[in-house]
Scaffold this motif. Sequence first.
Motif: not given
Length: 322
Positions: A50-53, A55-56, A59, A64, A66
Motif C-alpha cells: 500500500r504505497p500511500s502508507k 508516502q512519508r 517525502d 518508490m 512499482s
Amino acid sequence: MKLFNPSTPNGSEPEEVRPAVGFLGPGAMGAGMVSRLLAEGYEVHIWARRPSKAQRLVDLGAVMESSPADVVSAAPVVIGCLLDSDVIRELYLGPSGDDGIVAHARAGQVFIEHATFDPGLALEISRSLGQRGAAFLDAPVSGGPSGALAGTLVSMVGGSTSTLRAVASILGSYCAKLKHAGEIGSGLRLKLINQLLVSVHAVAAAEASALAINAGIDGKTAHDALMGGWAASTMLDLQMPKAYAADFSSGGASTGGLLEVQRLVSEMISQSGTSSELLGPVRKVFQSVSDSGHADDGFSALLLHYLGEDATIRRSAETALQ
C-alpha cells in the motif's frame, strides 16, 4: 558494504561510496529502518503493498518502485522486513517456487530479511539465491518500532561472516548490536528463543498487573516498586502503566502478531527434543485475547484474560496512574 571511488586523485583518501539499498515492506518496523538509512545518506528504493502508507518515506527522499523486482534491479543490497513465512515465501520464491524476487537476483547481491519466520524457509531462500551467485542473511531484530527509529535495534544474524561484514555498516544505521549466531537459520532460531521469553514475560506482566489492580494497589506505587528489584522486566515496564490506564494500543507489536511466532517456537522446541512447561499456557492466553477481538491490540490487552472487559474499564478509572 563499503565501496570506494577509484577516480580519486593519487595520494588522496578514497571516497566512500554508499551503495543504493532496496527495502521491501516499510511498515511499522521497516519505516524506522528506512528513515535511519536516509538520514545516513543512503539512496533507498522501497516497495510497499500500500504505497500511500509509505508516502512519508518518499517525502523524506526514498524512491518508490512499482514492484519488488524493480527494487532488486535498483540496488546491490536488498533488505526485507516482511510479515510472516507465507508472505516471505510468496515474495522471495513465488507461487511456483521460481518466479519471486530470487529469479531477478544477480551475482554479488546481498539479500537481508529482518522478519521472524521459519528457519527452514531461510535455508531454501539462501540456496536459491546461491544458485544465482547472490548471498542471504536471516537477520531478525529485537527492539520494536521505537528501537528502529532510534537506531538501537539488536539483530541476530544467520549466514556467512564475510557477508555480514560486507553489510555491517548498512545494518549499523539502525542496529546498535549485530550478533552473528552462526549459519543460515541460526539468527531466526535465536530470535525464536527471544520470542519465547517475550511471550512468557508478557503474560507474567499481565498477571502481575491484574493482581495489583485487584489488590487495590496504586498503579505508580506498584510499577515503581516492582521495577526496582529482581522482578523488573521490559514487559512489566511497558505493560503495567498501560494496563492500569486500560490503554491497549499496540505501538506496532500486537497479541495476534505473536501467534504464528509462538507456533514456530513450539516447533523448534519439539524438533530440538527440549520441553517447555510455560509455552502451552502462555499461548492459550494470547489466543483467548486475540479471539476476543483484541488481535490488533498491544500486549497490555492480555490483562483482559484476567479481569475481563468490564472490570478492566471500571477499575482503570478508579486506579489510573497519576
